[in-house]
Write an enzyme that holds these catalytic residues in place. Structure first.
Site, PDB file in Angstrom:
ATOM      1  N   GLY A 147      35.829  -0.689  80.465  1.00 53.23           N
ATOM      2  CA  GLY A 147      34.978  -0.786  81.648  1.00 53.23           C
ATOM      3  C   GLY A 147      33.567  -0.258  81.387  1.00 53.23           C
ATOM      4  N   GLU A 194      33.306   9.375  81.432  1.00 52.45           N
ATOM      5  CA  GLU A 194      34.748   9.664  81.515  1.00 52.45           C
ATOM      6  C   GLU A 194      35.117  10.810  80.567  1.00 52.45           C
ATOM      7  OE1 GLU A 194      37.204   5.759  82.665  1.00 52.45           O
ATOM      8  OE2 GLU A 194      36.082   5.556  80.813  1.00 52.45           O
ATOM      9  N   LYS A 204      50.192  -0.767  77.841  1.00 51.05           N
ATOM     10  CA  LYS A 204      49.097  -0.033  77.184  1.00 51.05           C
ATOM     11  C   LYS A 204      49.607   0.878  76.057  1.00 51.05           C
ATOM     12  CE  LYS A 204      45.836  -1.396  80.217  1.00 51.05           C
ATOM     13  NZ  LYS A 204      45.056  -0.618  81.109  1.00 51.05           N
TER      14      LYS A 204
HETATM   15  C1  5RP Z   1      36.816   2.345  81.826  1.00 52.58           C
HETATM   16  C2  5RP Z   1      38.123   2.696  81.215  1.00 52.58           C
HETATM   17  C3  5RP Z   1      39.356   2.279  81.934  1.00 52.58           C
HETATM   18  O1  5RP Z   1      40.095   3.408  82.232  1.00 52.58           O
HETATM   19  C4  5RP Z   1      40.177   1.394  81.038  1.00 52.58           C
HETATM   20  O2  5RP Z   1      39.384   0.305  80.615  1.00 52.58           O
HETATM   21  C5  5RP Z   1      41.420   0.877  81.766  1.00 52.58           C
HETATM   22  O3  5RP Z   1      41.025   0.040  82.819  1.00 52.58           O
HETATM   23  P1  5RP Z   1      42.078  -0.689  83.756  1.00 52.58           P
HETATM   24  O4  5RP Z   1      42.749   0.360  84.570  1.00 52.58           O
HETATM   25  O5  5RP Z   1      41.239  -1.637  84.578  1.00 52.58           O
HETATM   26  O6  5RP Z   1      43.061  -1.422  82.854  1.00 52.58           O
HETATM   27  O7  5RP Z   1      38.211   3.326  80.186  1.00 52.58           O
HETATM   28  O8  5RP Z   1      35.747   2.725  81.001  1.00 52.58           O
END
Ligand code: 5RP
Length: 220
Positions: free
Chosen positions: A95, A101, A119
């Site tokens: 994202g 984060e 995941k």
């Molecule tokens: C954003 C992130 C998200 O936590 C990661 O991409 C998972 O996203 P999603 O819950 O939409 O699968 O690291 O930078």
């Protein structure tokens, strides 16, 4: 990841939240569901958002926000992830919010990750490119240094992070030494940080067809 599994993981994370807590708010679709459920639960918490988007959602659902200036130490952070290893190391950042984060996670006493079982991987990097946030000026040089990487785009335009930086996606392949590679990336001039989160997660909540389970880091 189905929305139903995301919600199951988010609801299990909500059980970890108590009135009075300072809560780091993750980014991405699973974290967004968590923020919405947190708003519905009406708990008296203060949130520290890890992106403009999580701040926007929190404000929409009535989760009050605070900053590191007033609350430099967080009780707990709830994040999603793109890959989770058996050691509970992570790749994050699809994202594009990885830098904030990581800052929020490192400021937290506990970091709880919410994912579905898709995941979980045997080795980080086996499926997902490693996101690397770079100062735009340095992007062409870091690209050459990394090799098999590309500059991230969104809707045909260069992706720009909340910090005004570029994102590179590095197709590294399976990672041997997660903590070592995280340090190596961090040491490259022009790199702000990477989506490798080694030794950060205290607990991973995994939602799957057989229900929800919590995995804990063995050394914690
Ligand atoms: C954003 C992130 C998200 O936590 C990661 O991409 C998972 O996203 P999603 O819950 O939409 O699968 O690291 O930078």
């Amino acid at each position: 990841m189905s929305d139903d599994l995301k919600k199951q993981a988010a609801l299990a994370a909500l059980e970890e939240i108590r009135d009075g807590m300072i809560v780091g708010l993750g980014s991405g679709s699973t974290a967004a569901i968590f923020i919405r459920e947190l708003g519905k639960a009406g708990l008296k918490v203060l949130g520290v958002p890890s992106s403009q988007e999580s701040a926007r959602i929190a404000e929409e659902v009535g989760v009050s926000l605070t900053t590191f200036k007033d609350h430099p130490q967080l009780d707990i952070t709830i994040h999603g992830a793109d890959e989770v290893s058996p050691q509970l190391d992570l790749i994050k950042g699809r994202g594009g919010a990885l830098v904030r984060e990581k800052i929020v996670a490192h400021a937290s006493k506990r970091v709880v990750i919410i994912v579905d079982e898709s995941k979980l991987v045997d080795r980080l990097g086996s499926r997902t490119a490693i996101p690397v946030e770079v100062i735009p000026l340095a992007a062409p040089r870091v690209l050459i240094q990394l090799g098999n990487a590309r500059v991230r785009e969104r809707n045909g335009q260069l992706f720009v992070s909340d910090n005004g930086n570029a994102l590179l996606d590095w197709n590294h392949g399976a990672i041997e030494d997660t903590a070592g590679l995280e340090k190596q990336l961090k040491a490259m001039t022009g790199v702000v940080d990477s989506g490798i989160f080694a030794g950060v997660a205290s607990c991973v909540i995994v939602a799957g067809s057989a229900g929800v389970r919590k995995l804990y880091r063995s050394s914690m």
